[in-house]
Design a protein around this motif. Structure first.
Motif, mmCIF file in Angstrom:
data_model
loop_
_atom_site.group_PDB
_atom_site.id
_atom_site.type_symbol
_atom_site.label_atom_id
_atom_site.label_comp_id
_atom_site.label_asym_id
_atom_site.label_seq_id
_atom_site.Cartn_x
_atom_site.Cartn_y
_atom_site.Cartn_z
ATOM 1 N N ASP A 124 -31.583 -60.996 -85.100
ATOM 2 C CA ASP A 124 -31.690 -59.525 -85.051
ATOM 3 C C ASP A 124 -32.917 -59.036 -85.814
ATOM 4 O O ASP A 124 -33.633 -58.138 -85.351
ATOM 5 N N ASP A 182 -36.019 -59.607 -83.812
ATOM 6 C CA ASP A 182 -36.061 -58.651 -82.693
ATOM 7 C C ASP A 182 -36.488 -57.266 -83.174
ATOM 8 O O ASP A 182 -37.345 -56.630 -82.554
ATOM 9 N N TYR A 183 -35.911 -56.784 -84.269
ATOM 10 C CA TYR A 183 -36.263 -55.455 -84.795
ATOM 11 C C TYR A 183 -37.709 -55.435 -85.294
ATOM 12 O O TYR A 183 -38.401 -54.424 -85.154
ATOM 13 N N SER A 184 -38.153 -56.543 -85.855
ATOM 14 C CA SER A 184 -39.544 -56.632 -86.312
ATOM 15 C C SER A 184 -40.487 -56.562 -85.114
ATOM 16 O O SER A 184 -41.517 -55.876 -85.167
ATOM 17 N N ASN A 185 -40.140 -57.244 -84.015
ATOM 18 C CA ASN A 185 -40.966 -57.197 -82.792
ATOM 19 C C ASN A 185 -41.013 -55.786 -82.217
ATOM 20 O O ASN A 185 -42.009 -55.391 -81.618
ATOM 21 N N GLN A 186 -39.936 -55.012 -82.409
ATOM 22 C CA GLN A 186 -39.872 -53.644 -81.894
ATOM 23 C C GLN A 186 -40.420 -52.627 -82.899
ATOM 24 O O GLN A 186 -40.460 -51.431 -82.615
ATOM 25 N N ASP A 226 -38.969 -51.558 -85.533
ATOM 26 C CA ASP A 226 -37.867 -50.650 -85.877
ATOM 27 C C ASP A 226 -37.549 -50.812 -87.361
ATOM 28 O O ASP A 226 -36.711 -51.612 -87.760
ATOM 29 N N LYS A 264 -33.774 -50.280 -88.592
ATOM 30 C CA LYS A 264 -32.887 -51.424 -88.322
ATOM 31 C C LYS A 264 -33.257 -52.630 -89.189
ATOM 32 O O LYS A 264 -32.394 -53.357 -89.650
ATOM 33 N N PRO A 319 -45.658 -60.533 -80.833
ATOM 34 C CA PRO A 319 -44.237 -60.679 -81.145
ATOM 35 C C PRO A 319 -43.901 -62.132 -81.491
ATOM 36 O O PRO A 319 -44.511 -63.053 -80.970
#
Length: 166
Positions: free
Chosen positions: A83, A86-90, A92, A95, A115
Motif C-alpha cells: 500500500d 502504491d500511495y507513493s507512486n500516486q 498521495d 494516505k 513509479p
C-alpha cells in the motif's frame, strides 16, 4: 453271594454310605483370569488411542500464539509495504502518512520519479514492536534483474507503520 463270602460285592463300595450333606452345590464358576486380562488390555488400548488422538489434534490444530501472532504481523507488514509503495507512486501524501510512523510524516508530495514496482518482499524479521524487511524494487522501465533491494523498517504504533522509504 453269601454274607460269609469274603469277596465284596463289586457294585457296592465298601465303607459307610456318604452323607448327602457332604456334597455341596458347586460354587458359581469364577471368570477365568484370561478374560479379565483381555478386558483390561482392551481398556488400556482404548485409553492410549483416545489420548493419542487428543494430543495429535490439539498440537496440530493450535499453533502457538507467538507463531500465529508473528505470521499475522508479517502479513500486515507485507500489505503495508504494498500500500505504501502504491500511495507513493500516486503521490498521495495523506494516505502515505496514515501508514507512516510519527518520525516519518511528510508534508509535501515525493519528488517525481519513475513509479516503483515491488518485485519481492523477503526477510521479514519481527522483534517486539520493531520489524525490518528487505524489499526488492524496480521501475516498470527496468527489468527485475536490475532491481534494488531496499531494507525497510517498521514500528508498531497501534498497528504496524513504515519508518523508512523504499
Amino acid at each position: 453271594m453269601s454274607t460269609s463270602d469274603p469277596t465284596p460285592d463289586a457294585s457296592r463300595p465298601e465303607g459307610p454310605e456318604p452323607d448327602p450333606a457332604d456334597f455341596l452345590e458347586p460354587a458359581t464358576p469364577r471368570k477365568p483370569m484370561s478374560k479379565i486380562l483381555v478386558v483390561a488390555a482392551v481398556v488400556v488400548l482404548v485409553l492410549i488411542v483416545v489420548l493419542g488422538w487428543v494430543t495429535w489434534t490439539t498440537v496440530r490444530e493450535e499453533p502457538s500464539t507467538a507463531d500465529s501472532s508473528e505470521s499475522a504481523s508479517a502479513e500486515q507488514i507485507r500489505n503495508i509495504i504494498t500500500d505504501f509503495v502504491d500511495y507513493s507512486n500516486q503521490a498521495d501524501v495523506t494516505k502515505m502518512n496514515e501508514l507512516a510512523c510519527e518520525e516519518m510524516q511528510v508534508t509535501a508530495a515525493p519528488v517525481a520519479a519513475p513509479p516503483a514496482r515491488i518485485d519481492q518482499i523477503s526477510a521479514i524479521r519481527i522483534t517486539g514492536d520493531r520489524a525490518t524487511a528487505d524489499v526488492s524494487v524496480s521501475s516498470p522501465t527496468t527489468s527485475t534483474v536490475n532491481a534494488q533491494v531496499v531494507p525497510m523498517s517498521f514500528v508498531n504504533e497501534d498497528g504496524w507503520k513504515v519508518c523508512s522509504r523504499p
